[in-house]
Design a protein around this motif. Sequence first.
Motif, PDB file in Angstrom:
ATOM      1  N   ARG A  61      -3.546  11.323  -0.881  1.00 53.60           N
ATOM      2  CA  ARG A  61      -3.202  12.187  -2.001  1.00 53.60           C
ATOM      3  C   ARG A  61      -1.690  12.365  -2.123  1.00 53.60           C
ATOM      4  O   ARG A  61      -1.139  12.325  -3.235  1.00 53.60           O
ATOM      5  CB  ARG A  61      -3.876  13.547  -1.819  1.00 53.60           C
ATOM      6  N   ALA A  62      -1.040  12.594  -0.999  1.00 54.86           N
ATOM      7  CA  ALA A  62       0.410  12.790  -1.023  1.00 54.86           C
ATOM      8  C   ALA A  62       1.120  11.554  -1.583  1.00 54.86           C
ATOM      9  O   ALA A  62       2.012  11.663  -2.422  1.00 54.86           O
ATOM     10  CB  ALA A  62       0.916  13.123   0.371  1.00 54.86           C
ATOM     11  N   LEU A  63       0.704  10.372  -1.129  1.00 56.92           N
ATOM     12  CA  LEU A  63       1.316   9.138  -1.635  1.00 56.92           C
ATOM     13  C   LEU A  63       1.003   8.927  -3.111  1.00 56.92           C
ATOM     14  O   LEU A  63       1.876   8.517  -3.887  1.00 56.92           O
ATOM     15  CB  LEU A  63       0.826   7.936  -0.829  1.00 56.92           C
ATOM     16  N   PHE A  64      -0.224   9.192  -3.500  1.00 57.09           N
ATOM     17  CA  PHE A  64      -0.608   9.006  -4.902  1.00 57.09           C
ATOM     18  C   PHE A  64       0.239   9.876  -5.820  1.00 57.09           C
ATOM     19  O   PHE A  64       0.810   9.387  -6.813  1.00 57.09           O
ATOM     20  CB  PHE A  64      -2.089   9.340  -5.090  1.00 57.09           C
ATOM     21  N   LEU A  65       0.331  11.158  -5.510  1.00 59.29           N
ATOM     22  CA  LEU A  65       1.084  12.075  -6.363  1.00 59.29           C
ATOM     23  C   LEU A  65       2.575  11.763  -6.333  1.00 59.29           C
ATOM     24  O   LEU A  65       3.245  11.776  -7.369  1.00 59.29           O
ATOM     25  CB  LEU A  65       0.830  13.521  -5.916  1.00 59.29           C
ATOM     26  N   ASN A  66       3.099  11.477  -5.154  1.00 59.12           N
ATOM     27  CA  ASN A  66       4.507  11.143  -5.023  1.00 59.12           C
ATOM     28  C   ASN A  66       4.861   9.899  -5.838  1.00 59.12           C
ATOM     29  O   ASN A  66       5.828   9.876  -6.597  1.00 59.12           O
ATOM     30  CB  ASN A  66       4.850  10.919  -3.556  1.00 59.12           C
TER      31      ASN A  66
END
Length: 260
Positions: A189-194
């Motif tokens: 999730r963190a990578l996707f949003l970033n």
Amino acid sequence: MRELENLVSKLDIDRSVKATEYYTGGLGYGKKLLDKFIENKLDGYLKYSNDPTKNYLSDMSPYLHFGQISPVYIALKIRGSNSPASKDFLEQLIVRRELAMNFTNYNSNYKNIECLPEWAIKTLKKHESDNREYIYTLEEFERGKTHDPYWNAAQMEMVETGKMHGYMRMYWGKKILEWSPTPEEAYKRALFLNNKYELDGRDPNSYAGVAWCFGKHDQGWKERPIYGKVRYMSDSGLERKFKIAEYVNEIENIPEREIN
């Protein structure tokens, strides 16, 4: 111009993310932004760069990411300023940036949680089943709909402007870990949003930054639920260090942009 439009139309671009209205691309604008930073903010960089209520960042990361300005040019300008903060800025520009490039070059798992050191994977796995007071969906995260006004402000700063304050980016990643069902899901999730919203997303610094939130390039700390020995950050820490309500107020006054 028509040839450029035809070329762009063939690219796999998420067109639900609108062009930023807060940054202007190009070498000329990047140089002007750098000159203003050196003139007005560099001397206070060491003292204020971590404070999200103050704008003491250079904002060079998008220009570096897209190759619109050279790190050598920036380094020479900073060194030539004779500012007492030059050494600290150059450490970020050169040492930390090279560390991130080495990370993505030599660690083939840089896009997933397997990139973490053994101790971090082990401690996160040990605490994977710990009780979580809050668990949010990816959609709730993306829309900034958590119980935490500070996290929501950081998320919406990224969505609305294309960039999040560096200190808040650390807090943001830590809380995604805390409020997701598993560490693996949190990392995704963190990578996707970033990568979806940050102008400097999909950059070695971005991948290294997300990994840091989960224990990369760090050491073990006091063991606690969910985080294990991974460094913890709290809302009370933000309140103790900064006038964080001012940051929230500033972000809330950015005109809202629809997320498709």
